[in-house]
Motif scaffolding. Structure first.
Motif, mmCIF file in Angstrom:
data_model
loop_
_atom_site.group_PDB
_atom_site.id
_atom_site.type_symbol
_atom_site.label_atom_id
_atom_site.label_comp_id
_atom_site.label_asym_id
_atom_site.label_seq_id
_atom_site.Cartn_x
_atom_site.Cartn_y
_atom_site.Cartn_z
ATOM 1 N N PRO A 359 41.498 92.588 32.156
ATOM 2 C CA PRO A 359 41.203 93.798 31.375
ATOM 3 C C PRO A 359 39.937 93.567 30.551
ATOM 4 C CG PRO A 359 43.534 93.246 31.227
ATOM 5 C CD PRO A 359 42.866 92.093 31.926
ATOM 6 N N VAL A 360 39.113 94.583 30.421
ATOM 7 C CA VAL A 360 37.835 94.450 29.717
ATOM 8 C C VAL A 360 38.043 93.855 28.317
ATOM 9 C CG1 VAL A 360 35.929 95.791 28.748
ATOM 10 C CG2 VAL A 360 36.733 96.272 31.061
ATOM 11 N N SER A 361 39.151 94.229 27.690
ATOM 12 C CA SER A 361 39.437 93.747 26.324
ATOM 13 C C SER A 361 39.654 92.245 26.266
ATOM 14 C CB SER A 361 40.685 94.445 25.782
ATOM 15 O OG SER A 361 41.812 94.150 26.605
ATOM 16 N N ARG A 362 39.948 91.607 27.398
ATOM 17 C CA ARG A 362 40.205 90.166 27.421
ATOM 18 C C ARG A 362 39.061 89.391 28.047
ATOM 19 N NH1 ARG A 362 45.722 89.623 26.487
ATOM 20 N NH2 ARG A 362 45.129 87.609 25.589
ATOM 21 N N MET A 363 37.965 90.062 28.363
ATOM 22 C CA MET A 363 36.910 89.416 29.141
ATOM 23 C C MET A 363 36.173 88.347 28.338
ATOM 24 S SD MET A 363 34.077 91.194 31.491
ATOM 25 C CE MET A 363 33.106 90.182 32.605
ATOM 26 N N ALA A 364 35.887 88.625 27.073
ATOM 27 C CA ALA A 364 35.173 87.634 26.258
ATOM 28 C C ALA A 364 35.981 86.340 26.195
ATOM 29 C CB ALA A 364 34.920 88.196 24.863
ATOM 30 N N GLU A 365 37.288 86.504 26.003
ATOM 31 C CA GLU A 365 38.199 85.354 25.929
ATOM 32 C C GLU A 365 38.245 84.616 27.279
ATOM 33 O OE1 GLU A 365 41.952 86.997 24.836
ATOM 34 O OE2 GLU A 365 42.993 85.053 24.805
ATOM 35 N N ALA A 366 38.342 85.371 28.367
ATOM 36 C CA ALA A 366 38.415 84.752 29.695
ATOM 37 C C ALA A 366 37.157 83.941 29.983
ATOM 38 C CB ALA A 366 38.604 85.838 30.764
ATOM 39 N N ILE A 367 36.011 84.486 29.595
ATOM 40 C CA ILE A 367 34.756 83.786 29.873
ATOM 41 C C ILE A 367 34.601 82.571 28.966
ATOM 42 C CG2 ILE A 367 32.242 84.030 29.627
ATOM 43 C CD1 ILE A 367 32.514 86.754 31.024
ATOM 44 N N ALA A 368 34.984 82.724 27.707
ATOM 45 C CA ALA A 368 34.891 81.568 26.795
ATOM 46 C C ALA A 368 35.763 80.417 27.294
ATOM 47 C CB ALA A 368 35.313 81.993 25.385
ATOM 48 N N LEU A 369 36.965 80.732 27.746
ATOM 49 C CA LEU A 369 37.875 79.690 28.227
ATOM 50 C C LEU A 369 37.376 79.096 29.542
ATOM 51 C CD1 LEU A 369 41.207 81.451 27.230
ATOM 52 C CD2 LEU A 369 40.348 79.280 26.285
ATOM 53 N N ALA A 370 36.808 79.907 30.411
ATOM 54 C CA ALA A 370 36.237 79.385 31.661
ATOM 55 C C ALA A 370 35.105 78.405 31.347
ATOM 56 C CB ALA A 370 35.732 80.537 32.531
ATOM 57 N N ARG A 371 34.296 78.753 30.364
ATOM 58 C CA ARG A 371 33.190 77.860 29.995
ATOM 59 C C ARG A 371 33.709 76.556 29.414
ATOM 60 N NH1 ARG A 371 27.958 80.839 28.650
ATOM 61 N NH2 ARG A 371 27.799 79.390 26.914
ATOM 62 N N SER A 372 34.751 76.623 28.602
ATOM 63 C CA SER A 372 35.236 75.350 28.051
ATOM 64 C C SER A 372 35.937 74.523 29.126
ATOM 65 C CB SER A 372 36.098 75.563 26.803
ATOM 66 O OG SER A 372 37.205 76.334 27.098
ATOM 67 N N ASP A 373 36.562 75.191 30.113
ATOM 68 C CA ASP A 373 37.112 74.453 31.254
ATOM 69 C C ASP A 373 36.007 73.703 32.002
ATOM 70 O OD1 ASP A 373 39.795 75.097 30.996
ATOM 71 O OD2 ASP A 373 39.608 76.917 32.215
ATOM 72 N N CYS A 374 34.909 74.410 32.242
ATOM 73 C CA CYS A 374 33.785 73.775 32.957
ATOM 74 C C CYS A 374 33.311 72.544 32.183
ATOM 75 C CB CYS A 374 32.626 74.756 33.132
ATOM 76 S SG CYS A 374 32.959 76.070 34.304
ATOM 77 N N ALA A 375 33.197 72.685 30.861
ATOM 78 C CA ALA A 375 32.739 71.567 30.043
ATOM 79 C C ALA A 375 33.731 70.407 30.129
ATOM 80 C CB ALA A 375 32.550 72.013 28.592
ATOM 81 N N GLU A 376 35.012 70.745 30.000
ATOM 82 C CA GLU A 376 36.053 69.698 29.997
ATOM 83 C C GLU A 376 36.115 68.972 31.332
ATOM 84 O OE1 GLU A 376 39.987 71.255 29.142
ATOM 85 O OE2 GLU A 376 40.865 69.521 30.162
ATOM 86 N N LEU A 377 35.963 69.712 32.430
ATOM 87 C CA LEU A 377 36.102 69.119 33.762
ATOM 88 C C LEU A 377 34.770 68.612 34.310
ATOM 89 C CD1 LEU A 377 38.487 71.884 35.165
ATOM 90 C CD2 LEU A 377 39.126 69.484 34.743
ATOM 91 N N GLY A 378 33.703 68.825 33.561
ATOM 92 C CA GLY A 378 32.398 68.373 34.022
ATOM 93 C C GLY A 378 31.910 69.107 35.256
ATOM 94 N N VAL A 379 32.251 70.377 35.368
ATOM 95 C CA VAL A 379 31.841 71.176 36.538
ATOM 96 C C VAL A 379 30.716 72.126 36.124
ATOM 97 C CG1 VAL A 379 32.580 72.856 38.277
ATOM 98 C CG2 VAL A 379 34.149 71.047 37.533
#
Lengths: 481, 481
Positions: A359-379
């Motif tokens: 949902p558009v209302s959750r997009m900022a959160e989804a993207i922020a978490l995806a970015r921190s996943d990338c950082a954590e996993l080194g991807v």
């Protein structure tokens, strides 16, 4: 967290030798040289744009009309041989893989474009017509077909994956552009899903049953497609923001204002940096929106002023606008080069264009978490997306020969799908399930949804010959009794 | 030409006495006074807005939540007792008739409205919420729900008939306003059809399977509905033309220009004369369009100027425009009074609001032929319609006690349905099939379409307990094998 177990073991190959030989003989008689068992042809048809392993079919048929499609299907149905419909092979989740062998039904020779009806703003096309072929054909009509996944996909394939792209926020997705379909069912039965009227309340929506069905319920042989008038004027803006949330909140504010925005695309700062390194466009590095208005020139100009005014509340780093086709193309180049720019971040690396939608209302959160996943996993995975729909892509860049990297990528993909579900969204906004995301489908829909889908599959393709192993199989769940 | 034979004999009543008694006892225990077998309650629930004969159910249940709906369905499923979902009873083709008796499931007590999500422009509603209740609830949010069939129908009913109305040309029909549904299936299984994301490519479109299914595949217990920002300004024009074809060709020209028209309604000269006699609005008698633009005030004003310019090419008899809510309401009164004005043409007469939909390019022809049919058969039937969609209604006014008139009306209705099909259209654009149009469904879809619909019905409601006799039955066609 790990990837889910596949719903059913993907067997290496069913023993269909006798049945297959019978089918090949019948098809060869009818199609002649338009049935190929040559290895390069088979290999080309067993692989799509995904990074999933290839599964070549046993043969590739090139029918030229609906009667030949019906012949292929009734023959394969009689002998329980799989049939996999193929457009241009630009799908992203292994949709065309012949997991159990069988016949690939290549629709590229079915590429006739019927008369355009300006009053109805519709056109009849065969499934092998690509979106660029269609728009070239429409050039002098004042009409256009707006659905634009990155690739020059076939209309049949776009219908079958419920494709969309940058224009969806204004014009909708493929589901909104199919007036009716001519379909051949598993046993060769011909079915017209709807009349040519713009709307109907006459019974079940057979059209939408085939839109997004990935060739598992029938093979599309003709489609009546909706078109739109070409807008008189178009203006484009590229606005860089100091953060992902500023960009997305700005997008939400613009959409909530009721402005009839034509396109609204997001690229994160990693993606913008990659594009700038690749294309040298003079971009300011920051989370960026590309916005477009279309209509009459005066209205467009005023709408663009408002957009920039609204954006002003989100402390933009940089604002560029463009009116001429050349200047607009320069802005859009940032979006079009995104994939290649991402891949170029690591020479020799491979890319996975993964897709989810919240949902558009959750997009900022989804993207922020995806970015921190990338950082954590080194991807490394630049992000871009159709922010008007809550749909975003990570372009995951990795070295497939590095087992640890591959494991980290798998973990990232698992987290993305599961988080989309947890945030009230879906595991795919526009790429589809294929066999790459089958395991997550049950997580999204639960057992009731899987039972309902299996019930539909069983009702229309009881022998499971149509693109087996994609989305759902007749045997995936118990019937309702 | 005669009406088609019913697909299956409508038996007067199944012998369900024992099963029914068991079900009634179980429901009474669970629902107490919210299960009624009182004759007036049953009679009220066996009749809709159509002129079809009433068929009262054996009892009416008033569940208050999804758990109670699941209990009712699982109980009725176990004993093979029919269940007919009921909203407000404003359907037009006998949708709520209990043809084989059974339990009417009245959703009026399930009328909660969940929180509005401004960022997503969505709202969760229970099925018994009516469109006016919803818009009253939304009043202070800046958002509104645009789908407007004439009646103050329930959202559950509007979803189930794939309803639309005057706003469909801009905002689409109910099918475009359902993000996801919570449904209870025939055996009591709870199913969520989709996530809350605006778009998805994850598997079969379960949502659209229930939109327009008239309660034959499941009972809706909750819906996530799309909303839209209220436009800042609205202008309305009423333009009278010298002929039906001038009015419709003008409508086609306006839509083809790419102007984002908000509403575009047609009333034929017979209808306008009826309205003028009924409401004394000072209308010029002629085939008339009512057009509306909505958006920011400057854009709306300019669009209205263009509309009037385009209309100038079609030799209008009269042009009225209105900006203020009061003046606009006066114009719309012509449309809103259409039904009552038609009925008033013959005191004591009854009306049938029949519905068909053709491609826009064939609408002028469809209307001209409908008018000559009325003349030939001596039937009074003013015409109005949503010309942007090719959807039009005849308000057939007749004396039901006059057998010859009744026969002529039946002949007219048969011709309308068959002509819609012959012109590439559909037998219903927004009213649905119910049991009034079942016989024509096979003429529209052919045997393959009926087989496909029956296959779906069989897959999800194998015992045929959900609104039996409407749209399709599990036994209507052989399964695919």
């Amino acid at each position: 967290m790990t990837s889910p177990a596949p719903l059913q073991q993907q067997s290496s190959r069913q023993p269909l030798t006798d049945a297959l030989e019978t089918v090949l003989a019948a098809l060869r008689t009818r199609l002649g040289e338009r049935l190929s068992t040559a290895r390069p042809v088979r290999e080309q048809h067993g692989q799509d744009a995904s990074y999933l392993p290839p599964h070549p079919p046993d043969a590739v048929a090139f029918p030229e009309n609906a009667d030949e499609v019906a012949f292929i299907l009734s023959t394969c149905h009689a002998h329980r041989v799989p049939v996999i419909a193929f457009g241009t092979g630009s799908s992203c989740e292994g949709h065309v893989a012949a997991l159990n062998g069988g016949i690939c039904l290549d629709t590229s020779r079915m590429n006739a474009i019927g008369p355009v009806s300006p009053a109805d703003m519709t056109c009849v096309v065969e499934p092998g017509v690509t979106r660029k072929m269609l728009n070239a054909h429409l050039r002098d009509t004042g009409l256009f077909f707006p659905v634009d996944p990155g690739a020059d996909a076939s209309i049949g394939g776009m219908i079958s994956t419920r494709a969309s792209g940058t224009n969806a926020v204004r014009y909708g997705t493929m589901k909104d552009h199919v007036v009716s379909l001519d379909v051949v069912l598993a046993d060769g039965t011909r079915l017209r899903t709807a009349s040519a009227a713009r709307k109907s309340s006459a019974g079940y929506n057979l059209t939408q049953m085939f839109v997004g069905a990935e060739g598992t319920l029938g093979v599309i042989v003709s489609a009546t497609i909706r078109l739109h008038p070409i807008p008189e004027a178009t203006e484009t803006a590229l606005i860089a923001f100091p953060s992902s949330s500023a960009a997305i909140d700005c997008a939400i504010a613009i959409m909530g204002s009721g402005l009839p925005i034509a396109r609204i695309e997001y690229l994160d700062d990693v993606q913008i940096a990659a594009v700038e390194a690749y294309s040298k466009l003079g971009l300011t590095i920051g989370d960026t929106l590309i916005l477009e208005c279309a209509g009459d020139p005066q209205t467009v100009a005023r709408q663009m002023t408002w957009i920039i005014e609204i954006a002003g509340d989100f402390e933009p780093l940089d604002v560029k606008t463009a009116q001429s086709p050349e200047d607009r193309a320069r802005i859009w180049q940032a979006r079009h080069d995104a994939w290649w720019a991402a891949i170029a971040l690591r020479p020799g690396a491979k890319g996975i264009p993964t897709d989810s939608c919240v949902p558009v209302s959750r997009m900022a959160e989804a993207i922020a978490l995806a970015r921190s996943d990338c950082a954590e996993l080194g991807v490394t995975a630049p992000i871009c997306g159709h922010v008007g729909d809550g749909n975003f892509h990570l372009c995951v860049v990795f070295d497939p020969d590095n087992a640890q990297e591959k494991a980290n990528v798998d973990e990232l993909l698992a987290r993305l799908s599961r988080r989309a579900i947890a945030l009230g969204g879906t595991i795919t906004g526009e790429h589809g399930i294929g066999y790459g995301k089958r395991g997550y489908l049950v997580e999204e829909y639960g057992s009731a949804g899987i039972r309902a889908m299996a019930a539909i599959k069983r009702a229309l393709d009881p022998r499971d010959i149509l693109n087996p192993g994609k989305i759902i199989e007749a045997s995936d769940a118990l019937p309702f009794t």
